[in-house]
Design a protein around this motif. Structure first.
Motif, PDB file in Angstrom:
ATOM      1  N   THR A   3      78.175  94.324  52.745  1.00  0.00           N
ATOM      2  CA  THR A   3      78.781  92.896  52.730  1.00  0.00           C
ATOM      3  C   THR A   3      80.299  92.868  53.206  1.00  0.00           C
ATOM      4  OG1 THR A   3      79.866  93.335  50.552  1.00  0.00           O
ATOM      5  CG2 THR A   3      77.666  92.332  50.710  1.00  0.00           C
ATOM      6  N   LEU A   4      80.772  93.957  53.430  1.00  0.00           N
ATOM      7  CA  LEU A   4      82.175  94.156  54.047  1.00  0.00           C
ATOM      8  C   LEU A   4      82.557  93.878  55.421  1.00  0.00           C
ATOM      9  CD1 LEU A   4      83.732  96.664  51.565  1.00  0.00           C
ATOM     10  CD2 LEU A   4      83.785  93.998  51.287  1.00  0.00           C
ATOM     11  N   LYS A   5      81.302  94.388  56.397  1.00  0.00           N
ATOM     12  CA  LYS A   5      81.589  94.309  57.828  1.00  0.00           C
ATOM     13  C   LYS A   5      80.354  93.923  58.304  1.00  0.00           C
ATOM     14  CE  LYS A   5      80.381  98.821  58.892  1.00  0.00           C
ATOM     15  NZ  LYS A   5      80.743 100.206  59.428  1.00  0.00           N
ATOM     16  N   GLY A   6      80.297  93.444  59.569  1.00  0.00           N
ATOM     17  CA  GLY A   6      78.875  93.007  60.289  1.00  0.00           C
ATOM     18  C   GLY A   6      78.341  93.887  60.777  1.00  0.00           C
ATOM     19  N   CYS A   7      76.804  93.804  61.240  1.00  0.00           N
ATOM     20  CA  CYS A   7      76.169  94.645  61.944  1.00  0.00           C
ATOM     21  C   CYS A   7      76.479  95.049  63.175  1.00  0.00           C
ATOM     22  CB  CYS A   7      74.997  93.986  61.866  1.00  0.00           C
ATOM     23  SG  CYS A   7      73.505  94.831  62.680  1.00  0.00           S
ATOM     24  N   CYS A   8      76.863  93.818  64.116  1.00  0.00           N
ATOM     25  CA  CYS A   8      77.522  94.107  65.503  1.00  0.00           C
ATOM     26  C   CYS A   8      78.570  94.369  65.778  1.00  0.00           C
ATOM     27  CB  CYS A   8      77.031  92.541  66.109  1.00  0.00           C
ATOM     28  SG  CYS A   8      77.288  92.738  67.892  1.00  0.00           S
TER      29      CYS A   8
END
Length: 110
Positions: A51-56
Motif C-alpha cells: 500500500t505504500l508504493k505503486g507497482c510501476c
C-alpha cells in the motif's frame, strides 16, 4: 481534509434528495474515498500486500506518462496503486463489486 468534508456534504445532499418526493428518482451515494482508505489501512482484507508504493516505476513519484511501464511489479493485483497516485485495476474492480452489492440494490429497491 477537504475531501472528507466534501463527502460529508455530498452524502447529506444525497439523503435530502432521496427524502424528497421526486417521482421515479432514486439517489445513491457511494463513498469511494473511505473504501479506498480502508483498502490502504487493511490491505489483507482485500488481498493486497503493498500500500505504500505503486507497482510501476519506483512506485514513489512516477505517475501517468512519467511512469516507466517497462519497470513494473510482478503482480499488480497485490498493489493498491498502479503508480504513485492511481489505483490498480484490482482496486477499481473491488470498488465496482462493492458498489454492485450496496448501491445497486438501493437504487433498484431490493
Amino acid at each position: 481534509m477537504d475531501s472528507v468534508a466534501f463527502n460529508i456534504k455530498l452524502q447529506g445532499l444525497a439523503s435530502r434528495l432521496e427524502n424528497q418526493d421526486l417521482q421515479n428518482v432514486k439517489v445513491a451515494y457511494y463513498d469511494t474515498y473511505s473504501t479506498l482508505l480502508d483498502m490502504i489501512n487493511n490491505p489483507a482484507k482485500y488481498g493486497y500486500e503493498q500500500t505504500l508504493k505503486g507497482c510501476c516505476g519506483s512506485g514513489l513519484f512516477e505517475f501517468g506518462l512519467s511512469c516507466n511501464v517497462t519497470t513494473t511489479c510482478p503482480d499488480a493485483s497485490k498493489y493498491v496503486f498502479w503508480d504513485a497516485v492511481h489505483p490498480t485495476l484490482q482496486v477499481y474492480s473491488n470498488l465496482a463489486n462493492i458498489a454492485q452489492e450496496t448501491v445497486i440494490p438501493h437504487v433498484l429497491g431490493y
